[in-house]
Design a protein around this motif. Structure first.
Motif, PDB file in Angstrom:
ATOM      1  N   GLY A 124      33.461  49.154  59.795  1.00  0.00           N
ATOM      2  CA  GLY A 124      34.065  49.929  58.713  1.00  0.00           C
ATOM      3  C   GLY A 124      33.109  50.047  57.535  1.00  0.00           C
ATOM      4  O   GLY A 124      31.973  49.576  57.584  1.00  0.00           O
ATOM      5  N   GLN A 125      33.605  50.695  56.481  1.00  0.00           N
ATOM      6  CA  GLN A 125      32.731  50.986  55.345  1.00  0.00           C
ATOM      7  C   GLN A 125      33.225  50.387  54.046  1.00  0.00           C
ATOM      8  O   GLN A 125      34.437  50.313  53.818  1.00  0.00           O
ATOM      9  N   SER A 126      32.269  50.002  53.198  1.00  0.00           N
ATOM     10  CA  SER A 126      32.615  49.547  51.855  1.00  0.00           C
ATOM     11  C   SER A 126      33.184  50.706  51.038  1.00  0.00           C
ATOM     12  O   SER A 126      32.772  51.849  51.204  1.00  0.00           O
ATOM     13  N   LYS A 127      34.156  50.377  50.175  1.00  0.00           N
ATOM     14  CA  LYS A 127      34.723  51.407  49.294  1.00  0.00           C
ATOM     15  C   LYS A 127      34.175  51.308  47.873  1.00  0.00           C
ATOM     16  O   LYS A 127      34.639  51.998  46.961  1.00  0.00           O
ATOM     17  N   LEU A 128      33.222  50.412  47.671  1.00  0.00           N
ATOM     18  CA  LEU A 128      32.614  50.322  46.346  1.00  0.00           C
ATOM     19  C   LEU A 128      31.779  51.582  46.109  1.00  0.00           C
ATOM     20  O   LEU A 128      31.002  51.982  46.962  1.00  0.00           O
ATOM     21  N   ASN A 129      31.992  52.209  44.978  1.00  0.00           N
ATOM     22  CA  ASN A 129      31.217  53.420  44.683  1.00  0.00           C
ATOM     23  C   ASN A 129      30.987  53.505  43.174  1.00  0.00           C
ATOM     24  O   ASN A 129      31.390  52.617  42.416  1.00  0.00           O
ATOM     25  N   LEU A 130      30.356  54.595  42.756  1.00  0.00           N
ATOM     26  CA  LEU A 130      30.010  54.723  41.338  1.00  0.00           C
ATOM     27  C   LEU A 130      31.269  54.737  40.468  1.00  0.00           C
ATOM     28  O   LEU A 130      31.302  54.145  39.383  1.00  0.00           O
ATOM     29  N   GLY A 131      32.318  55.404  40.963  1.00  0.00           N
ATOM     30  CA  GLY A 131      33.577  55.457  40.213  1.00  0.00           C
ATOM     31  C   GLY A 131      34.111  54.060  39.941  1.00  0.00           C
ATOM     32  O   GLY A 131      34.547  53.748  38.826  1.00  0.00           O
ATOM     33  N   GLU A 132      34.071  53.194  40.958  1.00  0.00           N
ATOM     34  CA  GLU A 132      34.554  51.816  40.777  1.00  0.00           C
ATOM     35  C   GLU A 132      33.673  51.060  39.790  1.00  0.00           C
ATOM     36  O   GLU A 132      34.145  50.221  39.032  1.00  0.00           O
ATOM     37  N   THR A 133      32.379  51.359  39.821  1.00  0.00           N
ATOM     38  CA  THR A 133      31.461  50.681  38.892  1.00  0.00           C
ATOM     39  C   THR A 133      31.822  51.037  37.453  1.00  0.00           C
ATOM     40  O   THR A 133      31.874  50.159  36.579  1.00  0.00           O
ATOM     41  N   PHE A 134      32.123  52.318  37.205  1.00  0.00           N
ATOM     42  CA  PHE A 134      32.518  52.707  35.844  1.00  0.00           C
ATOM     43  C   PHE A 134      33.839  52.059  35.449  1.00  0.00           C
ATOM     44  O   PHE A 134      34.007  51.604  34.316  1.00  0.00           O
ATOM     45  N   LYS A 135      34.770  52.011  36.414  1.00  0.00           N
ATOM     46  CA  LYS A 135      36.057  51.375  36.110  1.00  0.00           C
ATOM     47  C   LYS A 135      35.860  49.910  35.759  1.00  0.00           C
ATOM     48  O   LYS A 135      36.565  49.356  34.914  1.00  0.00           O
ATOM     49  N   PHE A 136      34.892  49.266  36.416  1.00  0.00           N
ATOM     50  CA  PHE A 136      34.617  47.865  36.135  1.00  0.00           C
ATOM     51  C   PHE A 136      34.129  47.677  34.698  1.00  0.00           C
ATOM     52  O   PHE A 136      34.586  46.788  33.971  1.00  0.00           O
ATOM     53  N   ILE A 137      33.227  48.554  34.280  1.00  0.00           N
ATOM     54  CA  ILE A 137      32.720  48.468  32.908  1.00  0.00           C
ATOM     55  C   ILE A 137      33.878  48.685  31.915  1.00  0.00           C
ATOM     56  O   ILE A 137      34.010  47.980  30.913  1.00  0.00           O
ATOM     57  N   ARG A 138      34.738  49.663  32.229  1.00  0.00           N
ATOM     58  CA  ARG A 138      35.872  49.938  31.342  1.00  0.00           C
ATOM     59  C   ARG A 138      36.815  48.739  31.278  1.00  0.00           C
ATOM     60  O   ARG A 138      37.321  48.374  30.219  1.00  0.00           O
ATOM     61  N   LEU A 139      37.019  48.104  32.429  1.00  0.00           N
ATOM     62  CA  LEU A 139      37.872  46.908  32.458  1.00  0.00           C
ATOM     63  C   LEU A 139      37.273  45.810  31.582  1.00  0.00           C
ATOM     64  O   LEU A 139      37.976  45.175  30.781  1.00  0.00           O
ATOM     65  N   CYS A 140      35.968  45.589  31.719  1.00  0.00           N
ATOM     66  CA  CYS A 140      35.311  44.552  30.903  1.00  0.00           C
ATOM     67  C   CYS A 140      35.492  44.875  29.415  1.00  0.00           C
ATOM     68  O   CYS A 140      35.734  43.985  28.597  1.00  0.00           O
ATOM     69  N   TRP A 141      35.376  46.146  29.082  1.00  0.00           N
ATOM     70  CA  TRP A 141      35.533  46.534  27.679  1.00  0.00           C
ATOM     71  C   TRP A 141      36.944  46.226  27.190  1.00  0.00           C
ATOM     72  O   TRP A 141      37.145  45.653  26.129  1.00  0.00           O
ATOM     73  N   ARG A 142      37.939  46.594  28.022  1.00  0.00           N
ATOM     74  CA  ARG A 142      39.330  46.337  27.629  1.00  0.00           C
ATOM     75  C   ARG A 142      39.622  44.849  27.477  1.00  0.00           C
ATOM     76  O   ARG A 142      40.461  44.446  26.675  1.00  0.00           O
ATOM     77  N   LEU A 143      38.952  44.040  28.293  1.00  0.00           N
ATOM     78  CA  LEU A 143      39.239  42.587  28.300  1.00  0.00           C
ATOM     79  C   LEU A 143      38.326  41.819  27.360  1.00  0.00           C
ATOM     80  O   LEU A 143      38.370  40.599  27.303  1.00  0.00           O
ATOM     81  N   ARG A 144      37.490  42.517  26.635  1.00  0.00           N
ATOM     82  CA  ARG A 144      36.381  41.860  25.955  1.00  0.00           C
ATOM     83  C   ARG A 144      36.838  40.738  25.024  1.00  0.00           C
ATOM     84  O   ARG A 144      37.800  40.873  24.296  1.00  0.00           O
ATOM     85  N   ARG A 145      36.134  39.648  25.167  1.00  0.00           N
ATOM     86  CA  ARG A 145      36.271  38.511  24.254  1.00  0.00           C
ATOM     87  C   ARG A 145      37.699  38.145  23.913  1.00  0.00           C
ATOM     88  O   ARG A 145      38.104  38.125  22.763  1.00  0.00           O
ATOM     89  N   ARG A 146      38.446  37.849  24.914  1.00  0.00           N
ATOM     90  CA  ARG A 146      39.807  37.401  24.675  1.00  0.00           C
ATOM     91  C   ARG A 146      39.857  35.910  24.380  1.00  0.00           C
ATOM     92  O   ARG A 146      40.873  35.390  23.988  1.00  0.00           O
ATOM     93  N   PHE A 147      38.734  35.228  24.619  1.00  0.00           N
ATOM     94  CA  PHE A 147      38.745  33.778  24.420  1.00  0.00           C
ATOM     95  C   PHE A 147      38.494  33.440  22.963  1.00  0.00           C
ATOM     96  O   PHE A 147      37.470  33.829  22.409  1.00  0.00           O
ATOM     97  N   PRO A 148      39.396  32.695  22.351  1.00  0.00           N
ATOM     98  CA  PRO A 148      39.273  32.420  20.920  1.00  0.00           C
ATOM     99  C   PRO A 148      37.936  31.780  20.567  1.00  0.00           C
ATOM    100  O   PRO A 148      37.342  32.118  19.551  1.00  0.00           O
ATOM    101  N   ASP A 149      37.418  30.895  21.448  1.00  0.00           N
ATOM    102  CA  ASP A 149      36.197  30.188  21.094  1.00  0.00           C
ATOM    103  C   ASP A 149      34.968  31.084  21.147  1.00  0.00           C
ATOM    104  O   ASP A 149      33.892  30.689  20.755  1.00  0.00           O
ATOM    105  N   ARG A 150      35.129  32.282  21.645  1.00  0.00           N
ATOM    106  CA  ARG A 150      33.970  33.178  21.694  1.00  0.00           C
ATOM    107  C   ARG A 150      34.069  34.306  20.684  1.00  0.00           C
ATOM    108  O   ARG A 150      33.261  35.194  20.657  1.00  0.00           O
TER     109      ARG A 150
END
Ligand code: UDP
Ligand code: MG
Length: 238
Positions: free
Chosen positions: A211-237
């Protein structure tokens, strides 16, 4: 923890995994059958290759297997969250369908629950690794891990792993807010449950042979967007 104490709900998202899902379900049975009470919930997003038919046949033979069908490809994170919303067990597992996550590693991860709320199957702790990945996949994975670490501030070495077990109490309250964005549910959970006790257990991730991997450029962008949304939620950081 033993079979008598607790049950595992194993959620497996599938999109065109007909060649892999049968061997995986057998492998899980072989790895857990005598030792653990478990259910498997396969979440299929309308795979054109007929993955759901094979799962339905397996479910007819084995009451531990269930199929949750969604009409179309709605995203990996949301597939796992949908599976969790049907889970009856005390501990919720997510693992890929393509045999990259080896069923024989399950008992090792389960054993680590004794002292943890989240157990991560980790490629990036001593003893872990990947087998069969081309260089570009190794680089993408390492860069994604660094981005997650720097932007979100998560503590795990392998915060983008797709193989993990969660104590029910940790995930259940977060379910309505989970899986809205892309591939990486573990990252979301680590960020949204900062007080959870996290343990990493080494795994060998074996690149799919069918079978084939479903990772693609679209998922990569979504990952960056997710990181942005979750950014620095830890109080100590902050
Ligand atoms: N998957 C899914 N829906 C998607 C993308 C992936 O259910 O939209 C499943 C896929 O069938 C597999 C797992 O998620 O079981 C991991 O996907 P894949 O192997 O393509 O990703 P990779 O391992 O290459 O990162
Ligand atoms: Mg894969």
């Amino acid at each position: 923890m033993s079979k008598r104490d607790a049950t595992l709900s194993i959620v497996i998202p599938t999109y065109n995994e007909r060649e892999n899902i049968g061997p995986l379900l057998s492998g899980i049975g072989g790895a857990l059958k005598e030792a653990w009470a478990y259910e498997v919930i396969v979440v299929d997003d309308g795979s054109p290759d007929g993955t759901a038919e094979d799962v339905r046949a397996a479910a007819a033979d084995d009451p531990a297997i269930r199929l949750l069908e969604r009409p179309r490809k709605l995203g990996l994170g949301s597939a796992v969250a949908a599976g969790f919303s049907q889970a009856g067990g005390d501990y919720w597992v997510m693992m890929d369908a393509d045999l990259s996550h080896r069923p024989q590693d399950l008992p090792v991860l389960v054993a680590a629950l004794a002292n943890a709320d989240i157990v991560v199957g980790s490629r990036y702790v001593a003893g872990g690794g990947t087998l069969g990945w081309p260089l570009h996949r190794q680089i993408i994975s390492r860069v994604a891990g660094k981005v997650a670490h720097l932007m979100v501030g998560v503590r795990a070495r392998d915060a983008t792993s797709g193989f993990a077990i969660f104590r029910r109490e940790v995930v259940e309250p977060l379910l309505p807010s989970l899986g809205l964005e892309g591939f990486k549910l573990l990252l979301e959970l680590l960020a949204k449950a900062p007080d959870a006790r996290v343990t990493e257990v080494p795994i060998t991730f074996v690149e799919r042979s069918r079978g084939q991997s479903k990772l693609n450029l679209g998922e990569t962008f979504k990952f960056i967007r997710l990181c942005w949304r979750l950014r620095r939620r830890f109080p100590d950081r902050r």
